[in-house]
Enzyme design. Structure first.
Site, PDB file in Angstrom:
ATOM      1  N   ASN A   9      16.768  -4.819   1.340  1.00  0.00           N
ATOM      2  CA  ASN A   9      18.136  -3.281   0.313  1.00  0.00           C
ATOM      3  C   ASN A   9      18.039  -2.302   1.774  1.00  0.00           C
ATOM      4  OD1 ASN A   9      18.327  -1.152  -0.906  1.00  0.00           O
ATOM      5  ND2 ASN A   9      17.218  -1.413  -2.813  1.00  0.00           N
ATOM      6  N   TRP A  10      19.151  -1.433   2.258  1.00  0.00           N
ATOM      7  CA  TRP A  10      19.077  -1.282   3.771  1.00  0.00           C
ATOM      8  C   TRP A  10      18.577   0.854   2.988  1.00  0.00           C
ATOM      9  CZ3 TRP A  10      22.389  -2.991   7.753  1.00  0.00           C
ATOM     10  CH2 TRP A  10      22.362  -3.883   8.265  1.00  0.00           C
ATOM     11  N   LYS A  11      18.835   0.356   1.510  1.00  0.00           N
ATOM     12  CA  LYS A  11      18.514   1.799   1.279  1.00  0.00           C
ATOM     13  C   LYS A  11      20.051   2.671   2.274  1.00  0.00           C
ATOM     14  CE  LYS A  11      14.727   1.346  -0.889  1.00  0.00           C
ATOM     15  NZ  LYS A  11      13.522   1.217  -1.531  1.00  0.00           N
ATOM     16  N   HIS A  93      18.565  -0.761  -9.809  1.00  0.00           N
ATOM     17  CA  HIS A  93      17.533  -0.063  -8.512  1.00  0.00           C
ATOM     18  C   HIS A  93      17.139   1.192  -9.602  1.00  0.00           C
ATOM     19  CE1 HIS A  93      15.282   1.596  -5.717  1.00  0.00           C
ATOM     20  NE2 HIS A  93      15.046   0.138  -4.990  1.00  0.00           N
ATOM     21  N   GLU A 165       9.877  -4.873 -10.048  1.00  0.00           N
ATOM     22  CA  GLU A 165      10.224  -3.751  -8.838  1.00  0.00           C
ATOM     23  C   GLU A 165       9.153  -2.271  -9.642  1.00  0.00           C
ATOM     24  OE1 GLU A 165      12.629  -3.792  -4.834  1.00  0.00           O
ATOM     25  OE2 GLU A 165      13.771  -2.246  -6.828  1.00  0.00           O
ATOM     26  N   GLY A 171       8.268   2.376  -1.189  1.00  0.00           N
ATOM     27  CA  GLY A 171       8.512   3.055  -0.716  1.00  0.00           C
ATOM     28  C   GLY A 171       6.657   3.939  -0.536  1.00  0.00           C
ATOM     29  N   GLY A 231      12.808  -3.096   1.124  1.00  0.00           N
ATOM     30  CA  GLY A 231      13.166  -1.482   1.347  1.00  0.00           C
ATOM     31  C   GLY A 231      12.795  -1.623   2.694  1.00  0.00           C
ATOM     32  N   GLY A 232      12.066  -0.540   2.973  1.00  0.00           N
ATOM     33  CA  GLY A 232      11.503  -0.250   4.410  1.00  0.00           C
ATOM     34  C   GLY A 232      10.965  -1.653   5.008  1.00  0.00           C
TER      35      GLY A 232
HETATM   36  P1  PGA Z   1      10.504  -0.703  -0.341  1.00  0.00           P
HETATM   37  O1  PGA Z   1      11.740  -0.785  -1.011  1.00  0.00           O
HETATM   38  O2  PGA Z   1       9.728  -2.170   0.341  1.00  0.00           O
HETATM   39  O3  PGA Z   1      10.567  -0.133   0.962  1.00  0.00           O
HETATM   40  O4  PGA Z   1       8.500   0.094  -1.150  1.00  0.00           O
HETATM   41  C1  PGA Z   1      11.203  -1.587  -1.895  1.00  0.00           C
HETATM   42  C2  PGA Z   1      12.971  -1.039  -2.941  1.00  0.00           C
HETATM   43  O5  PGA Z   1      13.139  -0.335  -2.865  1.00  0.00           O
HETATM   44  O6  PGA Z   1      13.965  -2.763  -3.187  1.00  0.00           O
END
Ligand code: PGA
Length: 250
Positions: A9-11, A93, A165, A171, A231-232
Site C-alpha cells: 500500500n503506497w498510500k 483502510h 490491521e 505506521g 505500508g512503509g
Molecule cells: P505500515 O502500514 O506497514 O506502514 O504500518 C500498513 C498499512 O497501512 O496498510
C-alpha cells in the site's frame, strides 16, 4: 490451500521516477513466495499498469466510490478502475475510516460494488489502541466484519480478501505480536465458519501494521495469517522483495 498475498500500500507516496524504479526492482526478481499486488495512487495507475503488464504483479487501488457515475466531484468509480487494469481495491483502510469518515456501511457498499463488477475488495478491519485496552478488540473487528457480511452475504464475502490491521500498529513501528495477531485471525475465521465452513477455510486473511523483513517470518508463520498488507516497507524495494519472498506457513 488458501492463496497467500503480500500487498503493498503506497498510500500518498511516489512519483513517476520513484514508481518506475521500485516496480522495475520488483520485476527483476524471478519469483515470489506469495501473490503480489500494489495499491497505487490514482494518478499513477496507468503508469504502473504499463510496467506490470504480463508480469503477474497485480494492480490495485486504494479507494473507490460505490456509485457507478454522476455528480461526485473528486471520486472514482469501479468501472474507471477496471478500465485502468485494476483488479483489487482496498476498502475501509483505517486512515480512510479515521480521517475521511468512512462508516461500516460505506465500506460494505464499496465492497459490494467491487464484487458486482468482478473486482476483489481487500477489506481492512482493526481496533484502535483505546478499544484494545478496553477489551473491545474482538467486538470491534467482528462488528466490522458483520457489516460487510450483512451486505455481501457468504457468496460475496468469498470474493474478498480480509486484512486485519490494528490501528495502533499502522505506521507506528509498534508491531502486534504473533500471538496477538493469531488470536484475532482465529476470531475472524471462527466468525466466518459460523456463516460458512468452506468460506472460512478459503478466505485469505492478511495482517498489516509495521510489517518489516525482520518480523514477517514470525507473523506469516501464524496458522491463520495468509500474508501481509505492507505500508512503509512497500516503498523500499529491498524490504518489499524480502517480505514477498517470506513464505506463509499454511
Ligand atoms: P505500515 O502500514 O506497514 O506502514 O504500518 C500498513 C498499512 O497501512 O496498510
Amino acid at each position: 490451500m488458501r492463496k497467500s498475498w503480500v500487498i503493498g500500500n503506497w498510500k500518498m507516496n511516489g512519483s513517476l521516477v520513484e514508481n518506475e524504479r521500485l516496480v522495475r526492482d520488483l520485476l527483476n526478481q524471478a519469483s515470489f513466495s506469495n501473490c503480489v499486488a500494489l495499491c497505487v495512487p490514482f494518478p499513477y495507475l496507468s503508469q504502473v499498469a504499463n510496467l506490470v503488464n504480463g508480469s503477474g504483479l497485480i494492480l490495485a487501488a486504494q479507494n473507490v466510490n460505490s456509485h457507478s457515475s454522476g455528480a461526485y466531484t473528486g471520486e472514482v468509480s469501479v468501472s474507471m478502475l477496471k478500465e485502468m487494469g485494476v483488479e483489487m481495491v482496498l476498502v475501509g483502510h483505517s486512515e480512510r475510516r479515521q480521517m475521511f469518515g468512512e462508516s461500516d456501511l460505506s465500506v460494505a457498499e464499496k465492497a459490494g460494488a467491487l464484487v458486482e463488477s468482478g473486482l476483489t475488495p481487500i477489506v481492512c478491519l482493526g481496533e484502535t489502541l483505546d478499544e484494545r485496552e478496553s477489551g473491545l478488540a474482538k467486538q470491534v473487528v467482528l462488528s466490522q466484519l458483520a457489516a460487510v457480511s450483512a451486505h455481501l452475504g457468504a457468496a460475496g464475502l468469498a470474493k474478498c480478501i480480509l486484512a486485519y490491521e490494528p490501528v495502533w500498529a499502522i505506521g507506528t513501528g509498534r508491531v502486534a505480536t504473533a500471538p496477538q495477531v493469531q488470536e484475532v485471525h482465529a476470531w475472524l475465521r471462527r466468525a466466518l465458519a459460523e456463516i460458512d465452513e468452506v468460506l472460512a477455510q478459503k478466505i485469505s486473511i492478511l495482517y498489516g501494521g509495521s510489517v518489516k523483513p525482520v518480523n514477517a517470518m514470525e507473523l506469516f508463520g501464524c496458522v491463520d495469517v495468509d500474508g501481509g498488507l505492507i505500508g512503509g516497507a512497500a516503498l523500499n524495494s529491498a524490504d518489499f522483495v524480502a517480505i514477498c519472498q517470506t513464505p506463509c506457513k499454511q
